[in-house]
Design an enzyme around this catalytic site. Structure first.
Site, PDB file in Angstrom:
ATOM      1  N   LYS A 176       0.720   5.768  -7.521  1.00  0.00           N
ATOM      2  CA  LYS A 176       1.880   4.930  -7.263  1.00  0.00           C
ATOM      3  C   LYS A 176       3.159   5.759  -7.318  1.00  0.00           C
ATOM      4  O   LYS A 176       3.321   6.636  -8.172  1.00  0.00           O
ATOM      5  CB  LYS A 176       1.953   3.798  -8.293  1.00  0.00           C
ATOM      6  CG  LYS A 176       0.727   2.893  -8.320  1.00  0.00           C
ATOM      7  CD  LYS A 176       0.640   2.032  -7.083  1.00  0.00           C
ATOM      8  CE  LYS A 176      -0.480   1.025  -7.192  1.00  0.00           C
ATOM      9  NZ  LYS A 176      -0.528   0.081  -6.057  1.00  0.00           N
TER      10      LYS A 176
ATOM     11  N   HIS B 169      -7.511  -3.379   1.510  1.00  0.00           N
ATOM     12  CA  HIS B 169      -6.922  -3.364   0.176  1.00  0.00           C
ATOM     13  C   HIS B 169      -7.823  -4.034  -0.866  1.00  0.00           C
ATOM     14  O   HIS B 169      -8.301  -5.145  -0.668  1.00  0.00           O
ATOM     15  CB  HIS B 169      -5.574  -4.104   0.235  1.00  0.00           C
ATOM     16  CG  HIS B 169      -4.984  -4.410  -1.105  1.00  0.00           C
ATOM     17  ND1 HIS B 169      -4.962  -5.682  -1.633  1.00  0.00           N
ATOM     18  CD2 HIS B 169      -4.396  -3.601  -2.028  1.00  0.00           C
ATOM     19  CE1 HIS B 169      -4.373  -5.657  -2.815  1.00  0.00           C
ATOM     20  NE2 HIS B 169      -4.027  -4.408  -3.082  1.00  0.00           N
TER      21      HIS B 169
END
Length: 379
Positions: free
Chosen positions: A178, A309
């Protein structure tokens, strides 16, 4: 010659489940003050049985909010399927969409439908005694996978490295981390450190979680080119099709998005215009396997990379039925809910040979169940 004998749905059970995570995680939406840390996953399970004795299991999910709403809407929809032929999946999907028309074709409505739609696909594959991937027409018996759960922002560089080592020892190929923090310098430091440790041969991805504007995305994208990333994920707002298209045209690094889109129409806005290099739609979020396949077929015609996802338990089968380059996202979060485990070997997740999705609920799910209801009669 044996002829088809129509079946009918006789029983549906819905469960609202709150599955706790071992550790709360944070992405850029949290560090930028837009969301709270994620400590659990809300799951909506749908179990369906028919007069001929066939059964199917499907699920949808929500993060932070929305779980009770999904469950409530599913309770409204499920009775509409009693007496229907479970093999008419496309027609039943349309029936549920029209029943939900007043609350729209995305969001909670789509996600409630998704659990039921997935259960119908699971049932159909089980009836055929085929893994779902085979029912759909598999191109692959295994799919490249990458880990995301170890790359969140609350983790230090050392923790990300440790999780990356564990993932690769398990057989996972790539690592996603991230980014998107207010201090861009910190993002770059983390990416540089992870790339240096892993080396140039390990697939590395970054996920911005929609936290950059167009100028920042272009500037950061240019700096990140040196790290040979597989892709930059969600650099911009999920609905900024034009912005993603412009960014993809200006950078060598592939651009991906799609996880926050809640309908096939939204996802096709990216696919049909070639606005991204990697389409990353999510079956539970967009209404189930039925609309997911519509987007996948369109992406296939363009030769796009597909990397669905989350929910590897569903997406592995859908990725295996995709002709071109595809990935599955490895998260261990949902594993405690099921009796089975997906096998990973040499950087690939192996498609199970069990019928349907190849999943059954673990008894521990009962302890996380907030509410459940049965509609119709069993047997």
């Amino acid at each position: 010659m044996k002829t088809y004998s129509p079946d009918r749905i006789t029983w549906i059970r819905l469960r609202s489940v709150e599955l706790p995570l071992a550790q709360a995680v944070s992405d850029a939406k949290v560090t930028n003050g837009r969301q709270a840390a994620l400590a659990s996953v809300s799951l909506l399970f749908a179990e369906i049985e028919t007069a001929q004795g066939y059964a199917g299991l499907g699920f949808s999910y929500s993060l932070r909010t929305g779980g009770p709403a999904q469950y409530a809407h599913a309770q409204e929809l499920a009775p509409l399927l009693i007496g229907e032929d479970p093999n008419d999946i496309a027609r039943l999907w349309n029936k549920l969409v029209w029943a939900s028309a007043s609350v729209g074709r995305g969001g909670v409505a789509a996600q409630a439908i998704a659990a039921i739609d997935t259960a119908l696909w699971d049932l159909k594959a089980r009836r055929a005694a085929l893994p779902l991937s085979k029912l759909l027409g598999a191109h692959h018996s295994s799919v490249r996978c990458y880990n995301t759960s170890g790359g969140y922002l609350q983790a230090s560089i050392e923790e990300i490295i440790d999780k990356a080592v564990q993932s690769r020892e398990r057989g996972v190929s790539g690592v996603k981390m991230k980014v998107g923090q207010p201090e861009r310098r910190l993002d770059l430091q983390r990416v540089e450190a992870i790339r240096k440790y892993l080396g140039d041969e390990v697939p590395l991805m970054v996920d911005v979680n929609q936290q950059w504007d167009r100028v920042t995305a272009l500037r950061m994208g240019r700096v990140l080119e040196q790290y040979q990333l597989e892709w930059i994920e969600e650099p911009l707002d999920a609905h900024d099709v034009a912005g993603h298209a412009a960014l993809a045209a200006q950078l060598d690094t592939p651009i991906g998005t799609g996880e926050m889109l809640t309908s096939a129409t939204e996802a096709l806005g990216y696919v049909d215009t070639g606005a991204v290099d990697v389409i990353m739609h999510d079956a539970p979020r967009m209404g189930g396997i039925t609309p997911f396949l519509k987007v996948a077929h369109a992406a296939e015609q363009r030769g796009m990379i597909m990397a669905p996802h989350f929910v590897m338990e569903i997406h592995l089968h859908l990725a295996a039925a995709y002709e071109h380059q595809t990935w599955v996202e490895h998260f261990e979060w949902l594993e405690p809910a099921f009796n089975e485990r997906l096998e990973i070997r040499d950087g690939h997740m192996l498609v199970p040979d069990r019928p349907g999705l190849g999943l059954s609920l673990h008894e521990r799910v009962a302890g996380w169940t907030l509410a459940k209801i049965e509609i119709g009669k069993r047997g």
